[in-house]
Design an enzyme around this catalytic site. Structure first.
Site, PDB file in Angstrom:
ATOM      1  N   ASP A 115       6.945   6.261  20.115  1.00 19.02           N
ATOM      2  CA  ASP A 115       6.035   5.201  20.545  1.00 19.02           C
ATOM      3  C   ASP A 115       4.673   5.309  19.852  1.00 19.02           C
ATOM      4  OD1 ASP A 115       5.345   2.924  22.062  1.00 19.02           O
ATOM      5  OD2 ASP A 115       6.345   3.725  23.836  1.00 19.02           O
ATOM      6  N   ASP A 170       6.063  -5.083  24.070  1.00 18.68           N
ATOM      7  CA  ASP A 170       7.222  -4.884  24.936  1.00 18.68           C
ATOM      8  C   ASP A 170       7.837  -6.193  25.419  1.00 18.68           C
ATOM      9  OD1 ASP A 170       6.823  -2.203  24.659  1.00 18.68           O
ATOM     10  OD2 ASP A 170       6.153  -1.853  26.712  1.00 18.68           O
TER      11      ASP A 170
END
Length: 447
Positions: A155, A247
């Site tokens: 991430d 996201d």
């Protein structure tokens, strides 16, 4: 003439080819887009070994393993949040969540014939505030290898100020309606010709790539930097897939916005490298069955990684049927044709319109395994609409029609959702679609 630069270790080969840079791994790991399951969309931080093993067992019991789904991925919140082991500097699995450690869980998953993935971030902390890997790349890669990890989702949270890029890249997410998308509020754009490979973001991700390549285990590398720093230009030489947006959520407006943005990136898709529009939300939230179908069909047609994100022990038969569609999965996993489906007509909008609410509606893609061309027709509108696929507009069919002349203008057509043979269809195929639904066809031999 294509030239290659190879970095060889016992575990992996990094092959860089001009014009087609790719991270090539042993055993064809990463050659095709990944299929699997991830804990985040279903459970967030509320994870433990029992939930992960339930998912692994259900992948087997529901027949998903037989269809190619193989990765069982642990997302954020798996480690001790207070920090690393003081003596070894290694991250420590939370003993309450994972009493047998990650390695013990990995052994159980491997015993099912599946693979296991884990999560970290290219920063000081993960998105949920747990220890991350910036500055500890070698230690963490070695630890993951020793634990039996097969997949790393990496991430982009917890980035310290000294690792912040000098410029801000334009990621029009969710963007505004405009040709190709723009970022009018970007106050810090890079100068013309700037090479984002030289950015600190690219360097952070390269460091983990190099660490993974050096260990004695092949670990698929999934970059999750949300499309920042022009990752489409360097992601393929750094990882096996790279996130292109922020996201996903289980809502049609978000799914449509991501599909729109990703639709402009299809020229980056081929063997060994896949733009990633984020994990699947099939089975989550209040999506209609039509929206679940459209979501999965678009992701499969784009040859995105298909990572299930729902609780499999409570999945409905309708949602399972979508995730198990053999025709779409065959297209997605084609061993000969690496290119995805492409939009050939936008439909609701003029071609090449960037519109988060109305992504391209007409798609087609060649296949070596379906006996024809995959064709999708999307209804992006909020009401029932008719959509028509005209054979002469579809790139893969134009040459066939040209060779046939006026004598034969039809093709054998199969409905992807039902498997039904629709017979010889002349000139075009028209269908009425519910809001946000998609028609999926295999257009086969001429007739």
């Amino acid at each position: 003439m294509t030239t290659f630069l190879s970095l060889t270790t016992a575990a992996a080969v990094l092959t860089l080819a001009r014009g087609s840079n790719a991270l090539v791994r042993p055993g064809n790991v990463g050659k095709l887009p990944a299929l699997g399951w991830n804990s985040w969309n279903a459970f967030g931080c509320d994870i433990d070994a029992a939930k992960i093993m339930t998912a692994a067992n259900e992948v087997v019991n529901l027949g998903l393993k037989d269809l190619g789904y193989e990765y069982i991925n642990i997302d954020d919140c798996w480690s001790v949040k207070s920090g690393r082991d003081a003596s070894t500097q290694r991250m420590v699995p939370d003993p309450e969540k994972f009493p047998d450690g990650i390695s013990g869980l990995a052994d159980q998953i491997h015993d099912l014939g599946l693979k296991v993935g884990i999560y970290s971030s290219a920063g000081l902390t993960t998105c949920a505030g747990y220890p991350a890997s910036l500055g500890y790349e070698d230690i963490d890669a070695q630890t993951f290898a020793e634990w039996g990890i097969d997949y790393l989702k990496y991430d982009n949270c917890g980035v310290p100020s000294n690792w912040t890029d000098a410029y801000t890249y334009c990621v029009p997410d969710p963007g505004s309606k405009s040709t190709n998308g723009t970022c009018p509020d970007n106050k810090n754009p890079a100068p013309a010709g700037y090479d984002w490979r030289t950015s600190l973001t690219a360097e952070r991700y390269r460091r983990m790539r190099d660490a993974l390549v050096s260990v004695d285990r092949t670990i698929l590398y999934s970059l999750c930097n949300w499309g920042q720093a022009d990752v489409n230009d360097w992601g393929n030489e750094t990882g096996n897939s790279w996130r292109t947006t922020g996201d996903i959520t289980p809502s049609w407006p978000r799914i449509a916005a991501i599909a729109n943005e990703n639709s402009f990136l299809m020229n980056y898709v081929d063997f060994w490298g896949y733009p990633d529009p984020d994990m699947l939300e099939v089975g989550n939230g209040n999506l209609t069955l039509a929206e679940n179908r459209a979501h999965f069909a678009l992701w499969a047609a784009m040859k995105s990684p298909l990572i299930i994100g729902t609780a499999l022990d409570s999945i409905s038969q309708d949602h399972l049927a979508i995730l198990s569609n053999k025709i779409l999965l065959k297209f997605h996993q084609d061993p000969v044709v690496g290119r995805p489906a492409h939009p050939y007509k936008w439909g609701y909008n003029p071609d090449w319109t960037f519109d988060p609410a109305h992504p391209a509606e007409y798609w087609s893609g060649a296949s070596s395994v379906l006996g024809g061309t995959l064709v999708l027709m999307l209804n992006s509108e909020d009401t029932k609409q008719r959509r028509t696929a005209v054979w002469k507009e579809i790139p893969e069919l134009k040459d066939v029609l040209g060779r046939q002349g006026k004598r034969r203008t039809g093709f054998r057509v199969t409905d992807v959702w039902t498997g039904k043979d629709l017979g010889c269809v002349r000139d075009h195929y028209s269908v009425e679609l519910e809001s946000h639904d998609v028609a999926a066809l295999v257009v086969g031999r001429a007739c």
